[in-house]
Write an enzyme that holds these catalytic residues in place. Structure first.
Site, PDB file in Angstrom:
ATOM      1  N   GLU A  67       5.776  -7.650  22.231  1.00 27.05           N
ATOM      2  CA  GLU A  67       4.426  -7.313  22.676  1.00 27.05           C
ATOM      3  C   GLU A  67       3.394  -8.386  22.375  1.00 27.05           C
ATOM      4  O   GLU A  67       2.627  -8.766  23.248  1.00 27.05           O
ATOM      5  CB  GLU A  67       3.956  -5.988  22.077  1.00 27.05           C
ATOM      6  CG  GLU A  67       2.541  -5.655  22.569  1.00 27.05           C
ATOM      7  CD  GLU A  67       2.032  -4.281  22.195  1.00 27.05           C
ATOM      8  OE1 GLU A  67       2.569  -3.664  21.266  1.00 27.05           O
ATOM      9  OE2 GLU A  67       1.073  -3.846  22.843  1.00 27.05           O
ATOM     10  N   ASP A  91       8.557  -4.095  19.670  1.00 23.79           N
ATOM     11  CA  ASP A  91       7.161  -3.791  19.352  1.00 23.79           C
ATOM     12  C   ASP A  91       7.059  -3.809  17.831  1.00 23.79           C
ATOM     13  O   ASP A  91       7.600  -2.936  17.148  1.00 23.79           O
ATOM     14  CB  ASP A  91       6.736  -2.436  19.923  1.00 23.79           C
ATOM     15  CG  ASP A  91       5.221  -2.281  19.868  1.00 23.79           C
ATOM     16  OD1 ASP A  91       4.589  -3.015  19.070  1.00 23.79           O
ATOM     17  OD2 ASP A  91       4.670  -1.447  20.594  1.00 23.79           O
ATOM     18  N   ILE A  93       4.605  -3.287  15.780  1.00 22.01           N
ATOM     19  CA  ILE A  93       4.006  -2.021  15.330  1.00 22.01           C
ATOM     20  C   ILE A  93       3.636  -1.239  16.581  1.00 22.01           C
ATOM     21  O   ILE A  93       2.745  -1.642  17.328  1.00 22.01           O
ATOM     22  CB  ILE A  93       2.733  -2.211  14.466  1.00 22.01           C
ATOM     23  CG1 ILE A  93       3.012  -2.995  13.180  1.00 22.01           C
ATOM     24  CG2 ILE A  93       2.153  -0.830  14.102  1.00 22.01           C
ATOM     25  CD1 ILE A  93       1.790  -3.173  12.264  1.00 22.01           C
ATOM     26  N   ASP A  94       4.329  -0.157  16.831  1.00 22.42           N
ATOM     27  CA  ASP A  94       3.916   0.748  17.909  1.00 22.42           C
ATOM     28  C   ASP A  94       3.066   1.828  17.258  1.00 22.42           C
ATOM     29  O   ASP A  94       3.488   2.440  16.269  1.00 22.42           O
ATOM     30  CB  ASP A  94       5.139   1.361  18.602  1.00 22.42           C
ATOM     31  CG  ASP A  94       4.706   2.251  19.750  1.00 22.42           C
ATOM     32  OD1 ASP A  94       3.781   1.868  20.485  1.00 22.42           O
ATOM     33  OD2 ASP A  94       5.270   3.356  19.888  1.00 22.42           O
ATOM     34  N   THR A  96      -0.506   1.052  16.778  1.00 23.44           N
ATOM     35  CA  THR A  96      -1.388   0.212  15.955  1.00 23.44           C
ATOM     36  C   THR A  96      -2.668   0.943  15.551  1.00 23.44           C
ATOM     37  O   THR A  96      -3.145   0.783  14.416  1.00 23.44           O
ATOM     38  CB  THR A  96      -1.731  -1.085  16.715  1.00 23.44           C
ATOM     39  OG1 THR A  96      -0.512  -1.806  16.909  1.00 23.44           O
ATOM     40  CG2 THR A  96      -2.704  -1.952  15.957  1.00 23.44           C
ATOM     41  N   ASP A 219       7.303  -0.344  24.644  1.00 28.00           N
ATOM     42  CA  ASP A 219       6.926   1.003  24.198  1.00 28.00           C
ATOM     43  C   ASP A 219       8.079   1.986  24.390  1.00 28.00           C
ATOM     44  O   ASP A 219       8.110   3.031  23.723  1.00 28.00           O
ATOM     45  CB  ASP A 219       5.736   1.533  25.020  1.00 28.00           C
ATOM     46  CG  ASP A 219       4.470   0.720  24.840  1.00 28.00           C
ATOM     47  OD1 ASP A 219       4.119   0.410  23.695  1.00 28.00           O
ATOM     48  OD2 ASP A 219       3.819   0.389  25.858  1.00 28.00           O
TER      49      ASP A 219
HETATM   50  P1  2AM Z   1       0.650   0.183  20.739  1.00 22.49           P
HETATM   51  O1  2AM Z   1       0.209   0.965  19.588  1.00 22.49           O
HETATM   52  O2  2AM Z   1       1.792  -0.720  20.461  1.00 22.49           O
HETATM   53  O3  2AM Z   1      -0.491  -0.536  21.405  1.00 22.49           O
HETATM   54  C1  2AM Z   1      -0.413   5.440  22.829  1.00 22.49           C
HETATM   55  O4  2AM Z   1      -0.480   6.501  23.712  1.00 22.49           O
HETATM   56  C2  2AM Z   1       0.725   4.514  23.209  1.00 22.49           C
HETATM   57  O5  2AM Z   1       0.303   3.624  24.236  1.00 22.49           O
HETATM   58  C3  2AM Z   1       1.170   3.648  22.058  1.00 22.49           C
HETATM   59  O6  2AM Z   1       2.580   3.573  22.061  1.00 22.49           O
HETATM   60  C4  2AM Z   1       0.546   2.298  22.348  1.00 22.49           C
HETATM   61  O7  2AM Z   1       1.262   1.189  21.838  1.00 22.49           O
HETATM   62  C5  2AM Z   1       0.593   2.290  23.842  1.00 22.49           C
HETATM   63  N1  2AM Z   1      -0.412   1.378  24.397  1.00 22.49           N
HETATM   64  C6  2AM Z   1      -1.597   1.066  23.872  1.00 22.49           C
HETATM   65  N2  2AM Z   1      -2.261   0.191  24.653  1.00 22.49           N
HETATM   66  C7  2AM Z   1      -1.477  -0.042  25.694  1.00 22.49           C
HETATM   67  C8  2AM Z   1      -1.608  -0.826  26.862  1.00 22.49           C
HETATM   68  N3  2AM Z   1      -2.694  -1.582  27.076  1.00 22.49           N
HETATM   69  N4  2AM Z   1      -0.612  -0.810  27.732  1.00 22.49           N
HETATM   70  C9  2AM Z   1       0.480  -0.048  27.501  1.00 22.49           C
HETATM   71  N5  2AM Z   1       0.665   0.717  26.434  1.00 22.49           N
HETATM   72  C10 2AM Z   1      -0.303   0.730  25.535  1.00 22.49           C
HETATM   73 CA    CA Z   2       2.338  -2.656  19.398  1.00 23.32          CA
END
Ligand code: 2AM
Ligand code: CA
Length: 265
Positions: A67, A91, A93-94, A96, A219
């Site tokens: 990511e 990823d 940290i999923d 964040t 994700d």
């Molecule tokens: P992340 O924490 O790695 O950004 C939240 O509903 C989910 O959507 C999380 O798994 C988050 O991942 C993801 N997410 C956040 N921003 C995003 C983006 N711009 N595009 C796709 N997924 C996203």
């Molecule tokens: Ca992430």
């Protein structure tokens, strides 16, 4: 080969998770990406560096899609441009936003694909200590215990999950009509903020199903292996089998899948 990769990925996810735990005090050291809801911390980047360094040292001929390195531009095109053979989809940290706020629902997500087909999924939640892992054809596990999807047979009995991705957290969000359609129809709804772990919750029956739009391969690739190996179904909103280049995802126990798609769309 794949059993070694599986063990390596499990140990690696735990190592990255341990590192993340050691840096909880730095969790608010962040930058904005596309907007004020789209955040990355120094710990996301350092966790990614650790993962990539370890994988490159042990598997120099495998490709990596991650990511914080590959997030700019079209992730689906980047994936299509990768060669066959083994690849890693990461990823660091999923979830964040949960990490930044100290909510213990975030994870290191490691998917391994062979010829673009997800074959191994490992998702580690550093603060709860849950290590979810699955290998195609060998079942899904949390901390070594086999897991199965839930038994609910109808949407009316289902606890469902969804979420808003950062770019869609807007008053005219495309996710809002979906939420509105499900209100009152399922048992209730949870939006817990980490797609990879939410899919693990489907795999172990905490959630009956999950849907989300706007996801990237990092994700959902690892979570897809885990849901399928736990007996569940993963498709796009049209019901086509998940193929990592679709941005809409529906992951369920299988029994409610068609009914959920019909009600959602
Ligand atoms: P992340 O924490 O790695 O950004 C939240 O509903 C989910 O959507 C999380 O798994 C988050 O991942 C993801 N997410 C956040 N921003 C995003 C983006 N711009 N595009 C796709 N997924 C996203
Ligand atoms: Ca992430």
């Amino acid at each position: 080969m794949e059993d070694q990769l599986y063990d390596f990925a499990c140990r690696l996810a735990e190592e990255a998770g341990q590192y993340i735990r050691s840096r909880m005090d730095d969790r608010t050291n962040m930058e904005q990406k596309t907007n004020g809801s789209d955040l990355v911390t120094v710990v996301d980047k350092a966790s990614e560096a650790l993962l990539m360094e370890r994988i490159q040292a042990s598997y120099p001929d495998h490709w990596i899609l991650s990511e914080e390195t590959d997030g700019e531009g079209n992730s689906y095109d980047k994936l299509r441009g990768k060669p066959g053979g083994y690849g890693w989809i990461l990823d660091p940290i999923d979830g964040t936003t949960n990490f930044i706020h100290g909510v213990p629902h975030f994870a290191v997500s490691i998917g391994i694909v062979k010829d673009k087909e997800p074959v191994i999924g490992v998702i580690y939640s550093p603060l709860t200590g849950e290590l979810f892992a699955a290998r195609k054809g060998h079942g899904a596990y949390v901390n070594g215990q086999a897991i199965r999807v839930g038994e609910e047979a109808a949407v009316g009995q289902a606890l469902l999950g969804t979420g808003f991705y950062a770019g869609d957290w807007l008053p005219d969000s495309d996710a809002l009509p979906e939420v509105a359609r499900m209100v009152g129809r399922c048992r209730n709804l949870r939006m817990t903020g980490a797609a990879s772990l939410d899919m693990c919750w489907v795999a172990m029956g905490r959630l009956t199903g999950y849907w989300h739009r706007g996801l990237h391969p990092w994700d959902s690739a690892a979570g897809t292996v885990i849901v399928r190996e736990a007996g569940g179904t993963v498709t796009d909103y049209e019901g086509n089998p998940y193929d990592m280049t679709q941005s809409t995802i529906v992951a369920t126990n299988g029994r409610i899948h068609q009914e959920l798609i019909q009600q959602l769309c």
